[in-house]
Structures are given as structure tokens and as C-alpha cells.
Design an enzyme around this catalytic site. Structure first.
Site, PDB file in Angstrom:
ATOM      1  N   GLY A 409     -12.406   8.303  -2.735  1.00  0.00           N
ATOM      2  CA  GLY A 409     -12.343   7.534  -1.355  1.00  0.00           C
ATOM      3  C   GLY A 409     -13.903   8.126  -0.796  1.00  0.00           C
ATOM      4  O   GLY A 409     -14.493   9.038  -1.079  1.00  0.00           O
ATOM      5  N   PRO A 410     -14.015   7.402   0.467  1.00  0.00           N
ATOM      6  CA  PRO A 410     -15.109   7.663   1.108  1.00  0.00           C
ATOM      7  C   PRO A 410     -15.483   9.023   1.703  1.00  0.00           C
ATOM      8  O   PRO A 410     -14.404   9.669   1.604  1.00  0.00           O
ATOM      9  CB  PRO A 410     -15.337   6.534   2.364  1.00  0.00           C
ATOM     10  N   GLY A 412     -15.263  12.173   4.119  1.00  0.00           N
ATOM     11  CA  GLY A 412     -14.599  12.675   5.072  1.00  0.00           C
ATOM     12  C   GLY A 412     -13.181  12.073   5.262  1.00  0.00           C
ATOM     13  O   GLY A 412     -12.504  11.904   6.375  1.00  0.00           O
ATOM     14  N   VAL A 413     -12.484  11.712   4.266  1.00  0.00           N
ATOM     15  CA  VAL A 413     -11.369  11.173   4.461  1.00  0.00           C
ATOM     16  C   VAL A 413     -10.298  12.493   4.068  1.00  0.00           C
ATOM     17  O   VAL A 413      -9.014  12.085   3.794  1.00  0.00           O
ATOM     18  CB  VAL A 413     -10.876   9.879   3.631  1.00  0.00           C
ATOM     19  N   GLY A 414     -10.562  13.388   3.684  1.00  0.00           N
ATOM     20  CA  GLY A 414      -9.819  14.489   3.530  1.00  0.00           C
ATOM     21  C   GLY A 414      -9.790  15.000   2.221  1.00  0.00           C
ATOM     22  O   GLY A 414      -8.634  15.862   1.709  1.00  0.00           O
ATOM     23  N   LYS A 415     -10.549  14.611   1.209  1.00  0.00           N
ATOM     24  CA  LYS A 415     -10.291  14.845  -0.053  1.00  0.00           C
ATOM     25  C   LYS A 415     -10.257  16.439  -0.540  1.00  0.00           C
ATOM     26  O   LYS A 415      -9.532  17.151  -1.158  1.00  0.00           O
ATOM     27  CB  LYS A 415     -11.408  14.126  -1.104  1.00  0.00           C
ATOM     28  N   THR A 416     -11.418  17.020   0.059  1.00  0.00           N
ATOM     29  CA  THR A 416     -11.625  18.611  -0.095  1.00  0.00           C
ATOM     30  C   THR A 416     -10.424  19.259   0.439  1.00  0.00           C
ATOM     31  O   THR A 416     -10.055  20.294   0.023  1.00  0.00           O
ATOM     32  CB  THR A 416     -12.782  19.014   0.730  1.00  0.00           C
ATOM     33  N   SER A 784     -20.055  -9.750  -4.668  1.00  0.00           N
ATOM     34  CA  SER A 784     -18.965 -10.526  -3.823  1.00  0.00           C
ATOM     35  C   SER A 784     -19.583 -10.900  -2.488  1.00  0.00           C
ATOM     36  O   SER A 784     -19.092 -11.190  -1.461  1.00  0.00           O
ATOM     37  CB  SER A 784     -17.972  -9.370  -3.315  1.00  0.00           C
ATOM     38  N   LYS A 827     -12.659  -2.986   2.643  1.00  0.00           N
ATOM     39  CA  LYS A 827     -13.361  -3.959   3.330  1.00  0.00           C
ATOM     40  C   LYS A 827     -12.669  -4.378   4.732  1.00  0.00           C
ATOM     41  O   LYS A 827     -13.312  -4.643   5.649  1.00  0.00           O
ATOM     42  CB  LYS A 827     -13.523  -5.234   2.448  1.00  0.00           C
TER      43      LYS A 827
HETATM   44  P1  ADP Z   1     -14.121  14.788   1.846  1.00  0.00           P
HETATM   45  O1  ADP Z   1     -13.764  15.902   0.935  1.00  0.00           O
HETATM   46  O2  ADP Z   1     -13.175  13.427   1.538  1.00  0.00           O
HETATM   47  O3  ADP Z   1     -15.430  14.213   2.020  1.00  0.00           O
HETATM   48  P2  ADP Z   1     -12.960  16.719   3.853  1.00  0.00           P
HETATM   49  O4  ADP Z   1     -11.945  16.969   3.122  1.00  0.00           O
HETATM   50  O5  ADP Z   1     -14.210  17.476   3.890  1.00  0.00           O
HETATM   51  O6  ADP Z   1     -13.593  15.090   3.353  1.00  0.00           O
HETATM   52  O7  ADP Z   1     -12.584  15.994   5.459  1.00  0.00           O
HETATM   53  C1  ADP Z   1     -13.501  16.183   6.495  1.00  0.00           C
HETATM   54  C2  ADP Z   1     -12.864  16.905   7.882  1.00  0.00           C
HETATM   55  O8  ADP Z   1     -11.947  15.658   8.166  1.00  0.00           O
HETATM   56  C3  ADP Z   1     -11.959  17.805   7.315  1.00  0.00           C
HETATM   57  O9  ADP Z   1     -12.120  18.916   8.591  1.00  0.00           O
HETATM   58  C4  ADP Z   1     -10.646  17.495   7.241  1.00  0.00           C
HETATM   59  O10 ADP Z   1      -9.766  18.581   7.744  1.00  0.00           O
HETATM   60  C5  ADP Z   1     -10.658  16.251   7.973  1.00  0.00           C
HETATM   61  N1  ADP Z   1      -9.460  15.261   7.729  1.00  0.00           N
HETATM   62  C6  ADP Z   1      -9.688  14.418   6.906  1.00  0.00           C
HETATM   63  N2  ADP Z   1      -8.592  13.730   6.795  1.00  0.00           N
HETATM   64  C7  ADP Z   1      -7.444  14.413   7.511  1.00  0.00           C
HETATM   65  C8  ADP Z   1      -6.212  14.016   7.909  1.00  0.00           C
HETATM   66  N3  ADP Z   1      -5.698  12.747   7.332  1.00  0.00           N
HETATM   67  N4  ADP Z   1      -5.553  14.792   8.657  1.00  0.00           N
HETATM   68  C9  ADP Z   1      -6.213  16.040   9.455  1.00  0.00           C
HETATM   69  N5  ADP Z   1      -7.529  16.243   9.181  1.00  0.00           N
HETATM   70  C10 ADP Z   1      -8.107  15.430   8.213  1.00  0.00           C
END
Ligand code: ADP
Length: 888
Positions: A409-410, A412-416, A784, A827
Site C-alpha cells: 500500500g501507499p 503511511g497506511v500502517g504497514k510498519t 490508463s 484512484k
Molecule cells: P507505512 O509503513 O505504511 O508507511 P506506518 O506503519 O509507518 O506506515 O504508519 C504511519 C503512521 O500512521 C504510524 O504512526 C501509524 O501508527 C499510523 N497509522 C497508520 N494507519 C493507522 C490506523 N489504521 N490506525 C491508527 N494509526 C495508523
């Protein structure tokens, strides 16, 4: 140097055993035998004027190859004159003196006349034996014609072999002699220079070279160093001047070379000695300094510490043997030696690696894991569900070799953060290995130790850092690895992720297998496409598409704000960020799929608030200090001094109340002006699309990038020219082709679309078209944009503006069919973020809308298109241009 001497016909003879006195040489001898004492006494001591004697070399018969008949003259006591000649005309005698009574000796046929430079007589006590010490100078050669014994010593009849003046003059005419003489002098000169350098003698010897005739010099030089008896004899026999010079040159040269070689060797030895001595000295000094400083842990101690660490590392036996071998080598090395450090760093790594150490597996509580995931993450229901399933399988079968989870995913979506939650749920340590930009296989597998500066690969390094053999390891940005000449990191990763192979993972630096099978791998990627298929095959992809603004607001309110406040030491007493403001931040300052920028902006607000609170804190601290002074006496004094703080403190309240009163500060509530103050003017606004499409020739497309979905504007313009198409922006090949197709399609339908006046043959006649994809430095490729390109061209040529509330995506065929494209969910989310109200999608993409959150869909009008005409119909206010014409 002595003048030519007149030699008598007979000379008393002193035998030199295995030694030759050459003319010009000076020698000191001690005479003790009766015959020699008698000779010196009679021939030198008792003479009025300075006497001469003859020195003739004798050789032991045993050493002589050509021994003639021996002569036994009766031990020198013979009084009568006896004359016995051997075959060479010279006698062989038995030595008259002492020990070697019976030893036959061989007299040489030539000798050297010598005179005494100094004589001293001694009487040995208590025997009363007389001895003489004589300093003799060799004068000139003679030939022994006859040797007779007179009493105790021999008398020889001689004929002188000295060079006369006439001989010399004649020789000097001979060019061979002249060149031999020159050569000799050069060599002699060299020898002198070398000796002078060595002994630092003055230039005295050099003077000799100029004053003494060369034939004498030859003797003097040869006599000055040690040569074998044979060579001495040979020199003595060199009566011919040329022979003598060449012989002397040869000997002097040889001596010179031997001095040089000896010098070289000495220098080498001296150098080595002094180096090791210096090292020793320095080391002693270092030890003394360390002792003085109380810093006694020197290298030896370090090695002992290292050895102990290695022993407690719990290495498997084969690795322990390998490590011991290396340690043995290290112990033999000097710390200054090359290779010492690298060997030591290597052993440190072996000792640091967790061979046995592992986090104890806790009993997995699925309910707790679920709660943990929920408490860390908002939404993401499906993703969390999948993680729980994954954990459930691990609970039932801890060594299950399930696929590796890969969050895609893009940013900042919470992967890490999901991966950290997995680690927390399992009670394991977490380590993140960043693979972004890794192009070298050695980054994964390490460099061999033969390279300078070699290091272990990132995985082994990560394991060392985390200190346990069973962490959760996040392979971050696995899609960003690339391959080039330095090997293929993906191939190495393949081995890492293969449960069959990772038991014996071979890092080139480590050079012994390490077991990675206990590690739980989790991967992240922005896109699936760049991941090499064999690697993708080992992973289970879990997509995280990005959040809607509503979701972002919820995440911010429930998760980000509390965390940010906590990180900045703030609480709601100090700072409040209302939801309305969070929405504004989302709308105006961030247009990302994830929440990273949102979090960053919230942090900026928190920082600004922290500064304000800290400033207020200062103020209250000052007040408190003043209060402490406020004893009744001082109070009045301070009051007189007009201290403002004193005036605001109500009289008669307790200390506690005062400080409370000072600390209560009304919370800072974020408003629009604070947003602008802290975050700057809004970066995005809803009017952007309207402004961009305010001129004909611009269309709004939806594209898919590593950052998720994006709204993309396409600009087209026409000018006088030769019918050419120009494209600019960061474009790939596919998009260039799409542009060609779009233009072809428009040209083919120019009449129908009313783009050319009747009679005009070609749309491109006399004009060039320029298409530009602005939107920053994001590289753009993919098919596209087909429908977007046509729309821009039609808008340009028909001079009609596209609708500002509409965006589109779709691939176009040459015949005008609209084909489905990927990334629909991202999109559509992007369109929603940009405030777009209508989205035109290929009809065959209907199924993909199931993944789009209903909250987003309820805010959007989705229009399906089968053909290009359908797109154009929807893209323009009042329908497609050609329809207007039809209407007319
Ligand atoms: P990625 O690894 O996808 O680039 P991160 O896991 O570093 O993104 O997430 C970035 C920040 O956003 C983190 O502080 C994370 O806790 C927060 N975050 C992302 N998704 C969520 C969510 N669904 N609920 C709560 N916090 C989230």
C-alpha cells in the site's frame, strides 16, 4: 714511500708460514723461536746501519700440491753450510722450531726484502729467553737463487726483481698498461670512498693515489685487506706489471663488492633491530602511561574478554571450532599487524550473534492479539482479520511454514505499525530491515572478508542488533530492490524466505551458516508489480489501499492526536484540536493516501503548543519564587517595589493554591488562524480543479503511483507548425504510445466531432500539438491516461472546457473502445480526496468498486463508459461537442 733500495746478494731469511709480506706492507711480528731470534739479532739488532732481511713464504708440505723431495737440515743446529735444492731449486726443510719438528715445509721461490722500522728486545722471565718484536716494511721482490742454512737460520742468495726507472718509463708508453693503471686507480678510488664513508677517515689515503707509483700502489692496496694465501702468492709472483695491475684490480674490486654486500646486510639487520627496538620502547612507554592513568585493560585483556564472550555465545560445535581457529590466529598477531582488526571485528560478530538466545514463546492469546491490533489501528477490518488467521495458524502449529505476509500500500497506511503489532502480539522482538534502494546482493548477503571494509549483510547485522534468533523481521520496501551488475538482491532474498533454505543461510562475511528459520518475516511494499514473481510467490499479499478523509479524521482523533500529545508532553488541558480543524488539515494540507503527513502536521501543532506552554511555565516559575520570598516583612517591601506578580496573588491563600492558580492555563484550542500560523497557507484547496480546467485543452485524469491514487491534469495546446506532436513531462514509453493513439483517434473523428471546418482536409494541417503532463516530478507511465488524452485534445480543438467536477481513467483502443485499468480503488479514493464529484470509469471496472468504502461511493457519481464517445459525452457540460452540432 721508500726510494728504490740496493739489495745485497745475500739476505738472512725469515720464513713466513702460509703468509706473504708484499712490498709496501707493514707488519708487526714477534720472534720467539731460536732461529728467528738469532736472525733478528744478527741481521738487524747488532748492525750499525739499518739492516735488511728477506721474507720468504713457506707452505706446509701437506698443503702443497707439488711437493718435491724434503730436506732435513738437522733442526737448524747444523753449523756447516749445506745446500740442497729441490726440483724447483728450493729446499724443503723440517721446521726447526718447537712443536712442528717433523713437519716438512715448502719454500716459495720468491720473497720480499724488508727493513725494520722498529725493533724492541725483551727478556722473558724467569726463563731468561730473549724475544724480539719487529715492525717490518716490505720493500721489493727478489728471487731466491740458493738457500743455505747458516747456523740456526737461513741465508739466501738472491736476485732483485724490482722495477727499474727504465722499465717504468717503457711501461708507461704501453697503452694497455696505461688503461690498466687507470682502471686500477678508479677501483682503488671507489674503495677509498667507501671506506672513508664507513670509517670517516680523512682524505689521507687519497693522497697516496697521486704520489705513489701505480705498481707499488697495487701491492699496498692488496696488502691492506685479507686475501687467501694462494692469492697472496699469486700477487707476489706477478712480476709483470700488467699482470700485477689486472690482478690487483680484480682483488680490489672483489673487496669493494664484498664491503658493499656486507654493508647492505648490516643496514638491513640494523634497520630491523632498531624498528623492533623502537616498537618495544614505545610499547613500554604506552604500558607505563596506561598504568599511570589506571587504564590497564590492554589488548590481551580484551582478547580474554572476547574469548569469554565467545564461550558464552552458545555456538554450534562446528562453528565454535571455526571460531577457535580464528581466535588462535588472532592471538598470534600483533595489534598493529594488518588483518588484526578485521579478524577481531569478525570474532566480535561471531560472539555477538544470538546462536541460541531466543525470546521465550508465550502462549498466544488470540483475543489479546485482536485487542492489541484494534487498539493500535483504526479500521482495516479485513487486514486485521487476516493477521488473526495467520496468528491462529501459528498457535496451532508453531513451526508452520506459512507464506510470508506482505503488506502492500501507499506510504503511511500502517504497514510498519501492523508488523510491530504482530511482534507485540507474539511477544517477540521486532527489527526492521530497510531494503529500499538495495541493488547489491552483498547488501543482503555481506561481502567476503577478503574485501577491505567488508561487512555482514543487512539480515545478519539486524539479527546481531536485535540480539535474539527469533524476532519478527520486517523486510521494508521489498519492491524497491533492483538488480544490476553487482548481483540480484532478490535472489538472495529468495533464499532468506525459503523455509527449506533459510535454515542454513550463508552470509559471505560470516562464512558459516546461520539459522534464520526461527525468524518470522513480514514484508512491505508500495506496489506489487516490481516484486520479482518468484519472490512474490513466497508471499501473501495483503493490500492496504489508503484512507478516506473520514477515516483519516477518525484515525487522527482516536490515535494520532493522543500519541502526538503524549510524545510532546502535552495533555488536553494544554492543547485541543477540534475535529473540524483535523478535517481542514486533511483537506488543505495533506492529500496523501496514508496518514503520515497528517501526523507530521499534528506534530507541528503540538510543537507550537509546547513552546507556548513552556513559556507559560516559565512565568509561573517566576511567580512561585516570588511567593517564597513573601514573608510578612518582605511582602511590603516587594509590594513597594511594585512587583506585578505580587499584586495578582490574593492575600491569605495557601502556597498550594497560589501555585495552582498560576498553573491553570486555559487550553490552547487550535483554530484556522493557528493552522495558518503554524502550517503556513493551505497547500491545496477545492478550487484547484476548477482553476486548472478553466481553459479549453485541459482534462482531469486519475493515475496510480507508488503514493497511491493521484489526480492528474493533462494539458494540450496547439500552435502553427508542421503537424507534429510534442510530449513533455516525465513520461514512459507506454504513455507516449497512448498519446499517439489518442491523437490518431481524434484525427480520424475530426469531422464527426466538428473539429475541422468543412473542406479542411486534415486536423493537423499547419499546426503542431503539444501535450504536457504537469504534476511535479512523479514519473508517469501506463495506458490508463488514454481517455484523458483524448478529452484534452477534443477540449482544445473544440475550444470547450471540461467539467471541473469530473475525473476519468481508462485505456483507449485505436477503434475507440474503453478498456479496464488497474488501481481503481486507489484512484477513486484519490478523486474523493480532491473533492471530485463525478468519476468516469471503464464499464468493465464495475467489479472493482466493491473494494471502495461505501462512505466514499455515496459521495461520488460513478459513470461507466464503454466507448470513447461515452466519455466525451460525460466530460463536457451539456454533452459532447458533436452532439451540439447535431442539435443545431
Ligand atoms: P507505512 O509503513 O505504511 O508507511 P506506518 O506503519 O509507518 O506506515 O504508519 C504511519 C503512521 O500512521 C504510524 O504512526 C501509524 O501508527 C499510523 N497509522 C497508520 N494507519 C493507522 C490506523 N489504521 N490506525 C491508527 N494509526 C495508523
Amino acid at each position: 714511500m721508500a726510494e728504490p733500495v740496493e739489495l745485497p746478494n745475500r739476505l738472512g731469511i725469515l720464513a713466513f708460514r702460509n703468509k706473504v709480506l708484499l712490498p709496501g706492507a707493514i707488519i708487526r711480528i714477534r720472534c720467539t723461536s731460536p732461529s728467528s731470534v738469532k736472525l733478528v739479532e744478527q741481521e738487524l739488532w747488532q748492525r750499525e746501519e739499518k739492516g735488511l732481511i728477506g721474507i720468504v713464504p713457506v707452505r706446509d708440505a701437506a698443503e702443497s700440491a707439488s711437493v718435491g723431495p724434503a730436506l732435513y737440515p738437522g733442526g737448524g743446529t747444523d753449523s756447516g753450510e749445506r745446500n740442497v735444492k729441490n726440483h724447483s731449486g728450493l729446499p724443503e726443510t723440517r721446521k726447526a722450531d718447537g712443536k712442528s719438528q717433523q713437519e716438512p715445509v715448502h719454500w716459495h721461490s720468491r720473497g720480499v726484502a724488508a727493513r725494520a722500522l722498529h725493533l724492541s728486545r725483551g727478556v722473558e722471565k724467569p726463563s731468561g729467553r730473549v724475544t724480539y718484536t719487529v715492525v717490518l716494511e716490505g720493500l721489493c721482490r727478489f728471487s731466491v737463487l740458493e738457500l743455505n742454512s747458516r747456523g740456526t737460520y737461513y741465508i739466501a742468495k738472491i736476485s732483485p726483481l724490482d722495477i727499474t726507472k727504465a722499465d717504468m718509463e717503457q711501461a708507461e708508453q704501453d697503452p694497455d698498461f696505461v688503461s690498466l693503471a687507470r682502471q686500477f686507480k678508479t677501483t682503488a678510488m671507489e674503495l677509498i670512498s667507501v671506506l672513508e664513508q664507513k670509517q670517516k677517515t680523512g682524505g689521507r689515503t687519497k693522497v697516496l693515489l697521486e704520489t705513489v707509483p701505480v705498481h707499488k700502489l697495487a701491492d699496498i692496496f692488496v696488502a691492506s685487506f685479507e686475501i687467501s694465501f694462494e692469492e697472496q702468492l699469486c700477487m707476489l709472483d706477478s712480476i709483470d706489471l700488467k699482470v700485477r695491475l689486472s690482478k690487483a684490480t680484480e682483488l680490489v674490486d672483489r673487496h669493494l663488492q664484498s664491503i658493499r654486500v656486507a654493508e647492505k646486510i648490516t643496514q638491513k639487520v640494523e634497520g630491523q633491530l632498531s624498528k623492533s627496538q623502537r616498537e618495544f620502547l614505545l610499547r613500554q612507554q604506552m604500558r607505563a602511561i596506561k598504568e599511570e592513568l589506571g587504564d590497564n585493560d590492554d589488548d590481551e585483556d580484551d582478547i580474554a574478554v572476547l574469548e569469554r564472550k565467545m564461550q558464552s555465545a552458545g555456538m554450534p560445535s562446528n562453528i565454535w571450532k571455526h571460531a577457535q581457529r580464528e581466535l588462535k590466529r588472532l592471538k598470534k598477531m600483533q595489534p598493529q599487524q594488518p588483518g588484526y582488526n578485521s579478524s577481531r571485528v569478525y570474532l566480535e560478530l561471531l560472539a555477538d550473534l544470538p546462536w541460541q538466545k531466543a525470546t521465550e514463546e508465550q502462549k498466544l492469546d488470540l483475543q489479546a492479539a485482536k485487542e492489541r491490533l484494534d487498539s493500535d489501528h483504526y479500521g482495516l477490518v479485513k487486514v486485521k482479520q487476516r493477521i488473526i488467521e495467520y496468528l491462529a495458524v501459528r498457535k496451532l502449529k508453531p513451526d508452520a511454514r506459512g507464506p510470508v505476509l506482505c503488506f502492500v500500500g501507499p506510504p503511511g497506511v500502517g504497514k510498519t505499525s501492523l508488523a510491530t503489532s504482530i511482534a507485540a502480539a507474539l511477544g517477540r522482538k521486532f527489527i526492521r530491515i530497510s531494503l529500499g534502494g538495495v541493488k547489491d546482493e552483498a547488501d543482503i548477503r555481506g561481502h567476503r572478508r577478503t574485501y577491505i571494509g567488508s561487512m555482514p549483510g543487512r539480515l545478519i547485522d539486524g539479527i546481531k542488533r536485535v540480539g535474539v534468533s527469533n524476532p519478527v523481521m520486517l523486510l521494508d520496501e521489498i519492491d524497491k530492490t533492483g538488480s544490476d551488475v553487482r548481483g540480484d538482491p532478490a535472489a538472495a532474498l529468495l533464499e532468506v524466505l525459503d523455509p527449506e533454505q533459510n535454515k542454513t543461510f550463508n552470509d559471505h562475511y560470516l562464512n558459516v551458516p546461520y539459522d534464520l528459520s526461527k525468524v518470522i518475516f513480514v514484508a512491505t511494499a508500495n506496489k506489487v508489480q516490481p516484486i520479482p514473481p518468484p519472490l512474490l510467490d513466497r508471499m501473501e499479499v495483503i493490500e492496504l489501499p489508503g484512507y478516506t478523509p473520514e477515516e483519516k479524521a477518525k484515525i487522527a482523533m482516536q490515535y494520532l492526536i493522543p500519541r502526538v500529545m503524549d510524545q510532546h508532553g502535552l495533555s488536553s488541558e494544554f492543547l485541543q484540536i477540534p475535529e473540524g480543524m483535523v478535517k481542514l488539515i486533511i483537506q488543505r494540507y495533506t492529500r496523501e493516501a496514508g496518514v503520515r503527513n497528517l501526523e507530521r502536521n499534528l506534530s507541528a501543532l503540538a510543537r507550537a503548543a509546547a513552546v507556548k506552554v513552556a513559556e507559560q511555565d516559565n512565568t509561573s516559575a517566576v511567580s512561585k519564587d516570588i511567593h517564597q520570598f513573601s514573608s510578612p516583612v518582605e511582602e511590603s517591601r516587594l509590594a513597594e517595589g511594585a512587583e506585578v506578580e505580587m499584586e495578582v496573588i490574593p492575600m491569605g491563600v495557601s502556597n498550594q493554591e497560589i501555585s495552582n492558580a498560576l498553573q491553570v492555563v486555559s487550553p490552547l484550542i487550535v483554530d484556522e488562524s493557528m493552522l495558518e500560523n503554524v502550517l503556513g497557507p493551505p497547500r491545496y484547496d477545492d478550487r484547484e480543479t476548477a482553476e486548472r480546467v478553466s481553459n479549453p485543452g485541459v482534462s482531469v485524469g486519475l493515475v496510480w503511483t507508488a503514493f497511491g491514487g493521484e489526480v492528474q491534469f493533462v494539458e494540450a495546446t496547439a500552435m502553427a507548425g508542421k503537424g507534429e506532436l510534442r510530449l513533455t513531462g516525465q513520461l514512459g514509453d507506454v504513455i507516449k504510445e497512448s498519446a499517439q493513439i489518442a491523437l490518431t483517434w481524434v484525427r480520424a473523428r475530426a469531422m464527426e466531432l466538428d473539429l475541422v471546418a468543412t473542406g479542411e482536409i486534415s486536423l493537423m494541417e499547419g499546426r503542431d500539438i503539444h501535450i504536457h503532463f504537469p504534476a511535479g516530478a512523479v514519473p508517469k507511465d501506463g495506458p490508463s491516461a488514454g481517455v484523458t488524452l483524448v478529452t484534452a485534445l477534443v477540449s482544445l480543438l473544440s475550444r470547450k472546457r471540461m467539467r471541473a467536477d469530473t475525473a476519468m481513467t481508462g485505456e483507449l483502443t485505436l477503434r475507440g473502445l474503453v478498456l479496464p485499468v488497474g488501481g481503481i480503488k486507489d484512484k477513486v479514493l484519490a478523486a474523493h480526496r480532491y473533492g471530485i464529484k463525478r468519476v468516469i470509469l471503464p464499464e468493465r471496472n464495475i467489479k472493482d468498486l466493491a473494494e471502495v468504502p461505501s462512505a466514499v461511493l455515496s459521495n461520488l457519481e460513478i459513470i461507466y463508459a464503454k466507448r470513447m464517445e461515452d466519455v466525451l459525452e460525460q466530460a463536457f457540460e451539456g454533452g459532447c461537442p458533436w452532439r451540439q452540432r447535431a442539435r443545431l
